[in-house]
Design an enzyme around this catalytic site. Structure first.
Site, mmCIF file in Angstrom:
data_model
loop_
_atom_site.group_PDB
_atom_site.id
_atom_site.type_symbol
_atom_site.label_atom_id
_atom_site.label_comp_id
_atom_site.label_asym_id
_atom_site.label_seq_id
_atom_site.Cartn_x
_atom_site.Cartn_y
_atom_site.Cartn_z
ATOM 1 N N CYS A 77 30.599 -9.752 -63.146
ATOM 2 C CA CYS A 77 30.273 -8.434 -62.591
ATOM 3 C C CYS A 77 31.281 -8.031 -61.515
ATOM 4 O O CYS A 77 31.522 -8.777 -60.568
ATOM 5 C CB CYS A 77 28.865 -8.468 -61.992
ATOM 6 S SG CYS A 77 28.426 -6.941 -61.156
ATOM 7 N N CYS A 80 29.509 -7.816 -57.883
ATOM 8 C CA CYS A 80 28.962 -8.974 -57.189
ATOM 9 C C CYS A 80 29.999 -9.483 -56.176
ATOM 10 O O CYS A 80 31.193 -9.220 -56.327
ATOM 11 C CB CYS A 80 28.631 -10.080 -58.196
ATOM 12 S SG CYS A 80 26.996 -9.898 -58.962
ATOM 13 N N HIS A 139 22.514 -8.854 -57.908
ATOM 14 C CA HIS A 139 23.023 -8.256 -59.147
ATOM 15 C C HIS A 139 22.034 -7.313 -59.836
ATOM 16 O O HIS A 139 22.439 -6.459 -60.607
ATOM 17 C CB HIS A 139 23.436 -9.376 -60.111
ATOM 18 C CG HIS A 139 23.986 -8.877 -61.410
ATOM 19 N ND1 HIS A 139 25.201 -8.211 -61.484
ATOM 20 C CD2 HIS A 139 23.496 -8.912 -62.672
ATOM 21 C CE1 HIS A 139 25.424 -7.876 -62.750
ATOM 22 N NE2 HIS A 139 24.404 -8.291 -63.492
ATOM 23 N N ASN A 179 23.096 7.018 -61.146
ATOM 24 C CA ASN A 179 22.592 7.033 -62.519
ATOM 25 C C ASN A 179 21.887 5.705 -62.719
ATOM 26 O O ASN A 179 22.453 4.658 -62.420
ATOM 27 C CB ASN A 179 23.733 7.090 -63.546
ATOM 28 C CG ASN A 179 24.575 8.348 -63.425
ATOM 29 O OD1 ASN A 179 24.083 9.399 -63.036
ATOM 30 N ND2 ASN A 179 25.849 8.245 -63.753
ATOM 31 N N HIS A 190 24.643 -3.720 -62.043
ATOM 32 C CA HIS A 190 24.518 -3.984 -60.605
ATOM 33 C C HIS A 190 24.101 -2.697 -59.878
ATOM 34 O O HIS A 190 24.648 -1.635 -60.145
ATOM 35 C CB HIS A 190 25.878 -4.474 -60.087
ATOM 36 C CG HIS A 190 25.800 -5.124 -58.757
ATOM 37 N ND1 HIS A 190 26.032 -6.468 -58.571
ATOM 38 C CD2 HIS A 190 25.499 -4.622 -57.543
ATOM 39 C CE1 HIS A 190 25.875 -6.755 -57.292
ATOM 40 N NE2 HIS A 190 25.551 -5.649 -56.647
ATOM 41 N N HIS A 192 24.052 0.354 -57.976
ATOM 42 C CA HIS A 192 25.165 1.082 -57.358
ATOM 43 C C HIS A 192 25.015 2.574 -57.606
ATOM 44 O O HIS A 192 24.255 3.000 -58.478
ATOM 45 C CB HIS A 192 26.512 0.599 -57.910
ATOM 46 C CG HIS A 192 26.790 1.067 -59.313
ATOM 47 N ND1 HIS A 192 26.159 0.541 -60.417
ATOM 48 C CD2 HIS A 192 27.621 2.030 -59.794
ATOM 49 C CE1 HIS A 192 26.589 1.142 -61.512
ATOM 50 N NE2 HIS A 192 27.469 2.063 -61.160
ATOM 51 N N GLN A 194 27.533 6.447 -57.044
ATOM 52 C CA GLN A 194 28.918 6.924 -57.011
ATOM 53 C C GLN A 194 29.007 8.145 -56.105
ATOM 54 O O GLN A 194 28.004 8.800 -55.836
ATOM 55 C CB GLN A 194 29.378 7.306 -58.412
ATOM 56 C CG GLN A 194 29.354 6.151 -59.395
ATOM 57 C CD GLN A 194 29.862 6.588 -60.759
ATOM 58 O OE1 GLN A 194 31.042 6.905 -60.912
ATOM 59 N NE2 GLN A 194 28.981 6.634 -61.725
HETATM 60 ZN ZN LIG Z 1 26.637 -7.832 -59.996
#
Ligand SMILES: [Zn+2]
Length: 375
Positions: A77, A80, A139, A179, A190, A192, A194
């Protein structure tokens, strides 16, 4: 207080640590401990923005994004923390919240203004900047699964980036979003979000900003459109989900999506950077509450887009526009997603298969602990 530590990745992209604890910030300020040792290729050139004369809209042509990372295994990933076996995008053994420039950027890295006299055939560099916000070093999860103190740090990171990106040459709109769910195109599991800093005001934002300005003018500058709508929703209560001291969440009167919620500050603020500390504290609580309700509607997590609408960087439009979140999901039943078909995709005319009042009722009742809330 959130501690901010900017640094650079080996290809020159900016990476910024946001830490709530002095211990984490001290680690990230030790450059030898968190140096990016990868031998990355030089950054690619900025893609193109082409002008669509049929609509007056800009289209980013970013063919280089085809090669971006797509659902990598957990041990590879890119979000990570770095380990010996996975030299990720984040060259630290641990972190709280991190923001960095996207390697597969739709806009930038060049900055500047797009031509004002564009017509058919106009191509310009797709100036701007795209950033990735890693919400947590763990994660799995999404914004709604964050601990409140981590969610609060993400809000500070959004505010910091909104202010910094708004000051860059040629930027007209800063857009923070998340999203969630492979169903709507998420390519990394993971948790997150934007941030896009556009060199133009995006089409939907422009439509909303013009409507907001017309209302502002019609009331001689006494009321913004969103202030009027918020008051009407609070007075009615029919579609209200959460009413706080600084923020309220409701299903909008003319919701387009089968699941749509707007989260609106009570005070006239242009963007996340303008929120006070007490407002950010309450936003943390209210937003986590809202996402918890969304997750309790069905037995599995619903895909969604959480879109922070901020005032455009335009002197005429900005005073009339107010920060707010629009959370939308195509999910219309346990096993059904709404697809954008002819009327929506081709004409932009939405047909909602459920009523906003019913959805609001379901979200009001989606409280308490369900099986998946238990550790
Ligand atoms: Zn990750």
């Amino acid at each position: 207080m959130t501690l901010v530590t900017p640094t650079r990745l080996s290809d020159g992209r900016e990476l910024i640590y946001f830490d709530a604890t002095a211990q984490a910030a001290a680690l990230h300020r030790d450059h030898s401990a968190v140096a990016d040792t990868r031998d990355l290729p030089a950054r690619g050139a900025t893609g193109d923005a082409r002008f669509d004369a049929l609509t007056g809209e800009w289209v980013a042509v970013a063919a280089h994004r085809q090669s971006r990372t797509h659902l990598p295994p957990a041990d590879q990933c890119p979000l990570c923390p770095t380990t010996a076996g996975n030299l990720s995008e984040i060259p630290a053994p641990d972190y709280e919240v991190v923001v960095f420039e996207n390697r597969f950027s739709s806009f930038g890295p060049s900055l500047g203004a797009l031509p004002a006299d564009a017509g058919w055939g106009t191509t310009a560099p797709a100036h701007g900047r795209c950033e990735v916000v890693a919400f947590d070093s763990a994660h799995e999860g999404s914004f709604g699964s964050l601990a409140p103190e981590r969610a609060r740090t993400v809000i500070d990171a959004w505010a910091h980036r909104t202010e910094a990106l708004s000051a860059l040459d040629g930027i007209r709109q800063v857009f923070c979003f998340e999203n969630r769910g492979a169903d709507i195109g998420v390519t990394l599991l993971h948790p997150h979000g934007q941030i896009y800093a556009y060199p133009f005001i995006p089409p939907r934002s422009a439509v909303m900003a013009r409507a907001a300005r017309a209302h502002f003018d019609a009331t001689d500058g006494r009321e913004t459109l969103l202030a009027g709508m918020l008051k009407a929703e609070r007075d009615s209560g029919e579609r209200m989900i959460i009413e706080g001291k600084h923020f309220s969440a409701f299903v909008p009167f003319a919701a387009r999506w089968p699941l749509e919620v707007h989260l609106v500050p009570h005070r006239q603020v242009a963007d996340l950077a303008a929120l006070t500390d007490p407002e950010r504290d309450e936003l943390t609580t209210v937003y986590l509450d809202l996402l918890g309700r969304v997750d309790r509607l069905y037995s599995t997590p619903s895909p969604y887009i959480a879109a922070w609408h901020q005032a455009p960087l335009d002197p005429l439009l900005r005073p009339a526009s107010r920060l707010h979140l629009q959370l939308t999901s195509p999910r219309r039943a346990e096993d059904k997603l709404k697809f954008l078909a002819g009327s929506e995709a081709a004409m932009g005319a939405f047909i909602n298969d459920t009523t906003p009042e019913l959805v609001a009722d379901n979200l009001r009742n989606a409280v308490g602990t369900t099986a998946k809330d238990l550790p």
